[in-house]
Design an enzyme around this catalytic site. Structure first.
Site, PDB file in Angstrom:
ATOM      1  N   ARG A  73       0.856  -1.180   0.000  1.00  0.00           N
ATOM      2  CA  ARG A  73       0.000   0.000   0.000  1.00  0.00           C
ATOM      3  C   ARG A  73       0.892   1.229   0.000  1.00  0.00           C
ATOM      4  NH1 ARG A  73      -4.824  -1.466  -1.927  1.00  0.00           N
ATOM      5  NH2 ARG A  73      -5.862  -3.076  -0.674  1.00  0.00           N
ATOM      6  N   ALA A  85     -10.345  -7.364  -1.145  1.00  0.00           N
ATOM      7  CA  ALA A  85     -11.258  -6.220  -1.183  1.00  0.00           C
ATOM      8  C   ALA A  85     -11.073  -5.502  -2.508  1.00  0.00           C
ATOM      9  CB  ALA A  85     -10.997  -5.274  -0.012  1.00  0.00           C
ATOM     10  N   GLU A 102     -13.949 -10.139  -6.402  1.00  0.00           N
ATOM     11  CA  GLU A 102     -12.694  -9.835  -5.725  1.00  0.00           C
ATOM     12  C   GLU A 102     -12.102 -11.077  -5.058  1.00  0.00           C
ATOM     13  OE1 GLU A 102     -10.914  -7.232  -5.932  1.00  0.00           O
ATOM     14  OE2 GLU A 102     -12.320  -5.851  -6.873  1.00  0.00           O
ATOM     15  N   GLU A 106      -8.439 -12.192  -6.402  1.00  0.00           N
ATOM     16  CA  GLU A 106      -7.291 -11.985  -5.524  1.00  0.00           C
ATOM     17  C   GLU A 106      -6.818 -13.247  -4.819  1.00  0.00           C
ATOM     18  OE1 GLU A 106      -7.981  -8.693  -2.894  1.00  0.00           O
ATOM     19  OE2 GLU A 106      -7.813  -7.240  -4.525  1.00  0.00           O
ATOM     20  N   PRO A 124     -15.159   8.909   7.649  1.00  0.00           N
ATOM     21  CA  PRO A 124     -16.300   9.812   7.459  1.00  0.00           C
ATOM     22  C   PRO A 124     -15.996  11.282   7.717  1.00  0.00           C
ATOM     23  CG  PRO A 124     -16.543   8.564   9.499  1.00  0.00           C
ATOM     24  CD  PRO A 124     -15.375   7.973   8.764  1.00  0.00           C
ATOM     25  N   GLY A 125     -14.865  11.582   8.306  1.00  0.00           N
ATOM     26  CA  GLY A 125     -14.513  12.972   8.506  1.00  0.00           C
ATOM     27  C   GLY A 125     -14.118  13.680   7.222  1.00  0.00           C
ATOM     28  N   GLU A 129     -16.503   7.370   1.318  1.00  0.00           N
ATOM     29  CA  GLU A 129     -16.370   5.936   1.061  1.00  0.00           C
ATOM     30  C   GLU A 129     -17.255   5.099   1.985  1.00  0.00           C
ATOM     31  OE1 GLU A 129     -13.104   2.305   0.831  1.00  0.00           O
ATOM     32  OE2 GLU A 129     -12.473   4.303   1.456  1.00  0.00           O
ATOM     33  N   GLU A 154      -1.092  -6.262  -7.319  1.00  0.00           N
ATOM     34  CA  GLU A 154      -1.754  -7.540  -7.100  1.00  0.00           C
ATOM     35  C   GLU A 154      -0.978  -8.728  -7.666  1.00  0.00           C
ATOM     36  OE1 GLU A 154      -5.673  -7.235  -8.659  1.00  0.00           O
ATOM     37  OE2 GLU A 154      -6.345  -5.776  -7.165  1.00  0.00           O
TER      38      GLU A 154
END
Length: 218
Positions: A73, A85, A102, A106, A124-125, A129, A154
């Site tokens: 990531r 995911a 998925e 994956e 959420p701030g 998403e 991947e």
């Protein structure tokens, strides 16, 4: 500031958007600034990421082992262990179908039994998403010739079967950081302790999903 006396349950509320301006349009998501009337003396500005939404899969085998994969990531500059995911970026694709895809892409597995495990907002701030995590059981390995070849991060992702109790320990010890891994593993452990009675059906309504660009889309 006083104490709430009603039931503790999230409540939908769309405050009036006075103005909305697209600041950035990206390959996957966009960024905009909304001027929102919160009921005070003056409206306030809030920057947010317009996100497609996503799904994840906590896959358990017959021995209550959870299937995790190791993926790089870039945003956090780390390899993370996480459940499969993916984004809800295929137009018209049902979330369950996306989760099934998925899992196949994956991990090379399919599942015969599906339930909704947990729904949440990832951040959420500042992001719209919406995330739905499914529980997949009764797994079967896809034949070699029917498996998906990954791209970019991947490619050649290692897989690991981890006993659910050990995965819980890893979460609580701070060794697993992916939000799907943290929430999904803990939710699966709680659901198992209750004999799976609290699980929702795989096609349960997802009323809290935020459509891309809403509200106040520029």
């Amino acid at each position: 500031m006083g104490f709430w006396t009603g039931p503790v349950s999230d409540e939908k509320a769309a405050k009036p958007v006075v103005e909305s301006e697209r600041r950035f349009e990206g390959r996957i998501w966009n960024v905009r600034t909304d001027t929102v009337d919160l009921g005070g003396a003056e409206p306030v500005e809030r920057d947010l990421v317009e996100h497609t939404g996503a799904v994840g899969v906590v896959a358990l085998d017959g021995d209550d082992q959870v299937l995790l994969l190791r993926q790089y990531r870039h945003a956090v500059q780390a390899y993370l262990w996480e459940p499969p995911a993916g984004l809800l970026d295929v137009e018209g694709e049902d979330p369950l179908e996306a989760a099934e895809r998925e899992l196949w892409e994956e991990t090379g597995y399919r599942a015969r039994t599906w339930h909704v495990l947990v729904d949440y907002y990832n951040s959420p701030g500042g992001s719209s998403e919406s995330f739905r995590c499914y529980l997949a059981r009764d797994l079967e390995r896809v034949p070699e010739g029917e498996r998906h070849e990954g791209e970019d991060e991947e490619v050649d992702m290692p897989l690991a079967w981890v006993p659910l109790d050990q995965a819980v320990e890893a979460v609580l010890a701070g060794r697993i950081h992916n939000p799907t891994g943290v929430s999904g593993v803990l939710a699966a452990s709680v659901a198992r302790a209750g004999g799976w009675a609290a699980l929702r059906p795989a096609d349960a309504p997802w009323e809290w999903r935020i459509p891309l660009g809403a509200p106040g889309s520029a």
